[in-house]
Design a protein around this motif. Structure first.
Motif, PDB file in Angstrom:
ATOM      1  N   ALA A 152     -66.145   4.792  10.914  1.00  0.00           N
ATOM      2  CA  ALA A 152     -64.750   5.200  11.095  1.00  0.00           C
ATOM      3  C   ALA A 152     -64.450   5.410  12.590  1.00  0.00           C
ATOM      4  O   ALA A 152     -63.416   4.951  13.097  1.00  0.00           O
ATOM      5  CB  ALA A 152     -64.471   6.469  10.297  1.00  0.00           C
ATOM      6  N   ARG A 153     -65.352   6.092  13.296  1.00  0.00           N
ATOM      7  CA  ARG A 153     -65.138   6.326  14.727  1.00  0.00           C
ATOM      8  C   ARG A 153     -65.114   5.017  15.507  1.00  0.00           C
ATOM      9  O   ARG A 153     -64.281   4.824  16.389  1.00  0.00           O
ATOM     10  CB  ARG A 153     -66.240   7.246  15.270  1.00  0.00           C
ATOM     11  N   SER A 154     -66.049   4.102  15.164  1.00  0.00           N
ATOM     12  CA  SER A 154     -66.109   2.840  15.909  1.00  0.00           C
ATOM     13  C   SER A 154     -64.878   1.976  15.676  1.00  0.00           C
ATOM     14  O   SER A 154     -64.521   1.157  16.531  1.00  0.00           O
ATOM     15  CB  SER A 154     -67.373   2.069  15.519  1.00  0.00           C
ATOM     16  N   LEU A 155     -64.222   2.166  14.533  1.00  0.00           N
ATOM     17  CA  LEU A 155     -63.020   1.383  14.224  1.00  0.00           C
ATOM     18  C   LEU A 155     -61.736   2.140  14.576  1.00  0.00           C
ATOM     19  O   LEU A 155     -60.638   1.630  14.348  1.00  0.00           O
ATOM     20  CB  LEU A 155     -63.002   1.017  12.728  1.00  0.00           C
ATOM     21  N   GLY A 156     -61.888   3.356  15.111  1.00  0.00           N
ATOM     22  CA  GLY A 156     -60.713   4.140  15.467  1.00  0.00           C
ATOM     23  C   GLY A 156     -59.936   4.616  14.261  1.00  0.00           C
ATOM     24  O   GLY A 156     -58.701   4.761  14.315  1.00  0.00           O
ATOM     25  N   ILE A 157     -60.649   4.867  13.156  1.00  0.00           N
ATOM     26  CA  ILE A 157     -60.023   5.290  11.902  1.00  0.00           C
ATOM     27  C   ILE A 157     -60.403   6.736  11.637  1.00  0.00           C
ATOM     28  O   ILE A 157     -61.515   7.183  11.938  1.00  0.00           O
ATOM     29  CB  ILE A 157     -60.489   4.391  10.738  1.00  0.00           C
ATOM     30  N   ILE A 197     -57.009   5.668   2.072  1.00  0.00           N
ATOM     31  CA  ILE A 197     -57.588   5.886   3.404  1.00  0.00           C
ATOM     32  C   ILE A 197     -57.022   4.942   4.462  1.00  0.00           C
ATOM     33  O   ILE A 197     -57.141   5.217   5.657  1.00  0.00           O
ATOM     34  CB  ILE A 197     -59.128   5.774   3.362  1.00  0.00           C
ATOM     35  N   LEU A 198     -56.410   3.831   4.020  1.00  0.00           N
ATOM     36  CA  LEU A 198     -55.807   2.862   4.942  1.00  0.00           C
ATOM     37  C   LEU A 198     -54.407   2.504   4.446  1.00  0.00           C
ATOM     38  O   LEU A 198     -54.148   1.374   4.013  1.00  0.00           O
ATOM     39  CB  LEU A 198     -56.676   1.600   5.039  1.00  0.00           C
ATOM     40  N   PRO A 199     -53.490   3.460   4.478  1.00  0.00           N
ATOM     41  CA  PRO A 199     -52.174   3.248   3.856  1.00  0.00           C
ATOM     42  C   PRO A 199     -51.349   2.112   4.472  1.00  0.00           C
ATOM     43  O   PRO A 199     -50.426   1.608   3.824  1.00  0.00           O
ATOM     44  CB  PRO A 199     -51.474   4.607   4.042  1.00  0.00           C
ATOM     45  N   GLN A 200     -51.674   1.709   5.715  1.00  0.00           N
ATOM     46  CA  GLN A 200     -50.918   0.617   6.341  1.00  0.00           C
ATOM     47  C   GLN A 200     -51.414  -0.755   5.919  1.00  0.00           C
ATOM     48  O   GLN A 200     -50.749  -1.763   6.167  1.00  0.00           O
ATOM     49  CB  GLN A 200     -51.002   0.746   7.869  1.00  0.00           C
ATOM     50  N   ALA A 201     -52.600  -0.818   5.296  1.00  0.00           N
ATOM     51  CA  ALA A 201     -53.185  -2.111   4.914  1.00  0.00           C
ATOM     52  C   ALA A 201     -52.429  -2.710   3.735  1.00  0.00           C
ATOM     53  O   ALA A 201     -52.212  -2.043   2.721  1.00  0.00           O
ATOM     54  CB  ALA A 201     -54.656  -1.935   4.565  1.00  0.00           C
TER      55      ALA A 201
END
Length: 309
Positions: free
Chosen positions: A285-290, A144-148
């Motif tokens: 997710a919305r609050s973090l822009g994800i 879900i966070l491939p850049q992390a």
């Protein structure tokens, strides 16, 4: 009288005596005798529902729930009993007697087991872990966070032993574990230090660190730094973390069904549920822009990855 008639007269009373003896033995069997025996301190509605669900799933078995206070010492249970413990007091009771029956301990965390047994593992006790597998949680982050790449991990005295395992899982995935000890949960400096050096925070199932008292500070700090928190469990996702893997009652019943089909000698010492689900928090997710987590799709992808060697 012929030989056949004499034999009939001889065997009829003998059969009757055997029948009476068998009935007497059955009547003399204690109320706590069962093939599959579940126990817990509280006979709650949830416990009853779980017991009934297991009985419906295995109609050919004798399945009984008995409150812990009504049980004898474990060694006095019939050797054929398969014992299922539904809470920690049940495990404490079972650990007092090395001669007890084969036992499945349901929904116990790695920390809880270590606090009670250290590095030892008593014979005939199988532990079914409640906390999400660390490797599965890392794969969730990768999905879900491939850049992390930098995975921040708060730990305490009780959960420090998990770090080595976590690092072993992270290395082949190209992930870096950034550990930060949090001795004083009233002091946010450890959080700030960790957030500055991490892309995402992975919560360990350590109730000293993740509990109702620390939740507000953790989650507000996470929002302020725009740093997602994954885990430590489904309950914390409802409180405000981004996502987690978890196993629910049907998943646990599937595990029990498979284990109970095998002889206790073949039960593993420890086991994570093979079946699991993913839960996400759309508002977080919305609050973090994800992008919102597609729970079913992500769970299917993770499960498929675990099936591959």
């Amino acid at each position: 009288m012929g030989d056949q008639s004499r034999m009939t007269l001889f065997w009829t009373p003998l059969r009757w005596c055997r029948g009476v003896l068998l009935a007497a033995l059955l009547l003399a069997t204690p109320a706590w005798s069962a093939d599959i025996l579940l126990t817990a301190v509280q006979d709650s509605a949830g416990v009853q529902a779980f017991t009934q669900a297991l009985a419906q799933q295995r109609p050919g078995d004798q399945i009984t729930f008995t409150p812990l206070k009504d049980l004898p010492a474990p060694s006095r249970l019939p050797v054929s009993t398969r014992l299922i413990l539904l809470d920690l007091p049940g495990l404490d009771w079972r650990l007092q007697d090395a001669q007890g029956p084969p036992t499945l301990v349901l929904r116990i965390s790695r920390l809880q087991a270590r606090q009670r047994m250290g590095n030892t593992h008593p014979a005939k006790i199988s532990l079914l872990w409640s906390d999400p597998p660390l490797e599965r949680q890392l794969h969730l982050i990768a999905s879900i966070l491939p850049q992390a790449r930098r995975i921040g991990v708060l730990y305490g005295a009780d959960s420090e032993f998990l770090l080595r395992e976590l690092m072993q899982f992270a290395k082949p995935m190209g992930l870096e574990i950034v550990p930060q000890r949090w001795n004083n949960t009233n002091d946010s400096r450890a959080l700030q230090t960790l957030f500055k050096n991490s892309d995402v925070l992975l919560g360990l199932d350590d109730p000293q660190l993740y509990n109702p008292k620390t939740a507000k500070n953790l989650l507000l700090s996470s929002y302020a730094q725009q740093l997602p928190l994954v885990g430590p469990n489904a309950g914390f996702v409802r409180a405000g973390s981004l996502a987690s893997t978890y196993s629910d009652q049907p998943d646990w019943l599937a595990v029990l069904d498979r284990l109970l089909d095998h002889a206790p000698a073949n039960w593993p010492q420890t086991l994570y549920p093979e079946h699991f689900k993913v839960v996400g928090n759309p508002q977080v997710a919305r609050s973090l822009g994800i992008e919102q987590v597609d729970e079913a799709a992500v769970a299917a992808r993770l499960a498929e990855g675990e099936k591959r060697p």
